[in-house]
Design an enzyme around this catalytic site. Structure first.
Site, short mmCIF file in Angstrom:
data_model
loop_
_atom_site.label_atom_id
_atom_site.label_comp_id
_atom_site.label_asym_id
_atom_site.label_seq_id
_atom_site.Cartn_x
_atom_site.Cartn_y
_atom_site.Cartn_z
N GLU A 133 0.74 -1.10 0.08
CA GLU A 133 0.12 -0.10 0.00
C GLU A 133 0.82 1.31 0.02
O GLU A 133 0.38 2.38 -0.21
CB GLU A 133 -1.03 -0.09 1.16
CG GLU A 133 -2.04 -1.07 1.24
CD GLU A 133 -3.25 -0.67 0.21
OE1 GLU A 133 -3.35 0.38 0.12
OE2 GLU A 133 -3.63 -1.62 -0.49
N TYR A 155 -3.84 3.97 5.89
CA TYR A 155 -2.91 2.75 6.26
C TYR A 155 -1.50 2.84 5.38
O TYR A 155 -0.52 2.47 5.77
CB TYR A 155 -3.65 1.55 5.75
CG TYR A 155 -3.02 0.25 5.68
CD1 TYR A 155 -2.49 -0.61 7.08
CD2 TYR A 155 -2.23 -0.45 4.72
CE1 TYR A 155 -2.07 -1.57 7.11
CE2 TYR A 155 -1.68 -1.54 4.79
CZ TYR A 155 -1.29 -2.09 6.22
OH TYR A 155 -0.60 -3.56 5.95
P1 NDP Z 1 -3.02 -9.50 11.75
O1 NDP Z 1 -4.49 -8.61 11.79
O2 NDP Z 1 -3.39 -10.95 11.70
O3 NDP Z 1 -2.29 -9.14 13.19
C1 NDP Z 1 -1.89 -7.86 13.58
C2 NDP Z 1 -1.26 -8.05 14.90
O4 NDP Z 1 -1.27 -6.72 15.49
C3 NDP Z 1 -2.11 -8.70 15.98
O5 NDP Z 1 -1.20 -9.44 16.66
C4 NDP Z 1 -2.89 -7.46 16.65
O6 NDP Z 1 -3.34 -7.82 17.97
C5 NDP Z 1 -1.63 -6.49 16.51
N1 NDP Z 1 -2.33 -5.15 16.48
C6 NDP Z 1 -3.58 -4.77 16.00
N2 NDP Z 1 -3.57 -3.45 16.25
C7 NDP Z 1 -2.85 -3.19 16.81
C8 NDP Z 1 -2.51 -1.76 17.52
N3 NDP Z 1 -3.18 -0.72 17.49
N4 NDP Z 1 -1.38 -1.63 18.40
C9 NDP Z 1 -0.74 -2.76 18.35
N5 NDP Z 1 -0.67 -3.91 17.75
C10 NDP Z 1 -1.96 -4.14 17.19
O7 NDP Z 1 -2.28 -9.15 10.52
P2 NDP Z 1 -1.03 -9.75 9.80
O8 NDP Z 1 -0.59 -10.95 10.66
O9 NDP Z 1 -1.74 -10.46 8.41
O10 NDP Z 1 -0.11 -9.05 9.29
C11 NDP Z 1 1.05 -8.66 9.76
C12 NDP Z 1 1.61 -7.34 9.55
O11 NDP Z 1 1.74 -7.58 8.26
C13 NDP Z 1 0.73 -6.14 9.74
O12 NDP Z 1 1.52 -5.07 10.16
C14 NDP Z 1 0.24 -5.87 8.48
O13 NDP Z 1 -0.03 -4.64 8.35
C15 NDP Z 1 1.27 -6.36 7.59
N6 NDP Z 1 0.93 -6.81 6.17
C16 NDP Z 1 0.08 -7.82 6.14
C17 NDP Z 1 -0.23 -8.08 4.97
C18 NDP Z 1 -1.05 -9.55 4.69
O14 NDP Z 1 -1.59 -9.68 3.43
N7 NDP Z 1 -1.35 -10.12 5.61
C19 NDP Z 1 0.19 -7.33 3.55
C20 NDP Z 1 0.69 -6.19 3.76
C21 NDP Z 1 1.10 -5.82 5.05
P3 NDP Z 1 -4.66 -8.06 18.59
O15 NDP Z 1 -4.68 -9.50 18.60
O16 NDP Z 1 -4.43 -7.68 19.85
O17 NDP Z 1 -5.41 -7.49 17.56
#
Ligand code: NDP
Length: 347
Positions: A133, A155
């Site tokens: 993104e 984002y």
């Molecule tokens: P998920 O949404 O499955 O997991 C996100 C994690 O971050 C969870 O452990 C969540 O914890 C935690 N989290 C959410 N909001 C916050 C916050 N405000 N502060 C701190 N922690 C937070 O995402 P993915 O595992 O799929 O993605 C991992 C990373 O890769 C992310 O940063 C995402 O943006 C990035 N990404 C992922 C892509 C994809 O296709 N999967 C593509 C591009 C980037 P809780 O359980 O408490 O909600």
């Protein structure tokens, strides 16, 4: 590649990538400290499905990554060989509702971790989960590490801040900090809020007679859908390179949401015909004539990149990154997992 990590910090352990990366590292003898947000009960269903929830080498600690003092304390005391910063507000749609929260969770948190490493553990390596993104609506396809950065969603802006900070701290302070420019990657552990999992769970429920159809937003957006297990393996490899660098992780193949839905329905033997246009478009079961997919205009975003597709040649050469599942296999894997959960009463 020799395996040099002994202890890794994984922020966002409860998420899809955090859980998969933890399993990947533990399987290679790496102890893992995972972070969860303070004041929350750990949602450990992914860790349980991966059979690592009770692994004695997995420790869970509370961390608010937007709290600089807390980052410094954890990094300073942790003796980590690598930090994988995966925690964050991961939903593009949500970022339009809460841009400042997304900026803090994804951007500010990264700067806090970089500062903590600079000041307290400069030998520790960092890998950031950035995002495609950051390219916004690129004129060039496929996108690679040299594609101009022009994020359009909040984002994307938050990930751009994080990505640029990694490059800046690497250049200015010599930190071993790398950014993974992640295109979409999915698995059976994907959150239901994301369209791919919403589709596969919906298809499984339809196949078991629990629902008749699913409601989606923009069917035309084209994304590069990879398999999350391949992506976390590549992030682990990034931490082990002699030099830090940024890598696009992608399959190189784009598919529309419509095509992903078609692949998911095909996994249960249902061929869809698409009729109509715009919000009137429907996906119809060719055999029964039942409408299985409808559009809800309220699910459309203020901005949705029409085409994101990556060129991962650099990651292929340096990390041995090889996408292992095509679209049909990926959709089938996810549908089969959802069917199994429904049959076991756990979905
Ligand atoms: P998920 O949404 O499955 O997991 C996100 C994690 O971050 C969870 O452990 C969540 O914890 C935690 N989290 C959410 N909001 C916050 C916050 N405000 N502060 C701190 N922690 C937070 O995402 P993915 O595992 O799929 O993605 C991992 C990373 O890769 C992310 O940063 C995402 O943006 C990035 N990404 C992922 C892509 C994809 O296709 N999967 C593509 C591009 C980037 P809780 O359980 O408490 O909600």
């Amino acid at each position: 590649m020799s395996w040099s990590l002994r202890h890794a910090l994984v922020t966002g352990i409860s998420g899809q990538d955090g859980a998969l990366l933890a399993a990947h590292l533990l399987a290679r003898g790496v102890a893992v400290t995972g972070t969860q947000r303070p004041g929350r009960t750990l949602d450990d269903w992914r860790l349980r499905e991966l059979c690592i929830a009770d692994d004695s080498r997995l420790r869970i600690v509370a961390l608010d990554p937007t709290d600089g003092g807390a980052c410094a304390e954890l990094i300073g005391a942790g003796a980590f060989d690598a930090v994988f910063h995966l925690a964050g507000q991961s939903r593009v749609a949500e970022s339009f509702r809460d841009p400042l929260g997304s900026l803090a969770a994804n951007g500010r948190s990264t700067v806090h971790l970089l500062e903590a490493l600079r000041l307290h553990a400069p030998q520790t390596r960092l890998v950031l989960a950035a995002s495609a993104e950051i390219f916004g609506a690129p004129a060039q396809a496929p996108q690679d590490e040299g594609t101009p950065l022009a994020a359009r969603s909040p984002y994307g802006v938050s990930k751009l801040l994080a990505h640029a900070s990694v490059a800046a701290w690497r250049a200015s302070y010599g930190l071993h900090a790398s950014s993974a420019i992640l295109f979409n990657h999915e698995s059976s552990l994907r959150d239901e809020a994301f369209v791919t999992r919403k589709i596969t769970l919906g298809v499984a429920r339809i196949a078991r007679g629990l629902e008749s159809g699913i409601v989606l937003g923009n069917l035309d957006a084209k994304r590069d859908f990879g398999y999350a297990s391949d992506f976390v393996a590549a992030m682990a490899a990034m931490a082990q390179r002699e030099s830090a660098d940024d890598y696009v992780l992608a399959t190189g193949h784009a598919a529309s949401i419509r095509e992903f839905a078609g692949a998911a329905f095909a996994a249960v033997g249902c061929a869809l015909d698409w009729r109509g246009r715009g919000v009137e478009e429907v996906g119809v079961d060719r055999a029964s004539g039942v409408i299985r997919v409808r559009i809800d205009g309220s699910l459309l975003r203020p901005f949705d990149a029409p085409l994101l597709v990556g060129n991962a040649a650099k990651a292929r050469a340096a990390l041995g990154f090889t996408p292992s599942l095509d679209l049909a296999a990926l959709a089938r894997t996810m549908v089969e997992a959802d069917l199994a959960r429904l049959d076991a009463g756990s979905a």
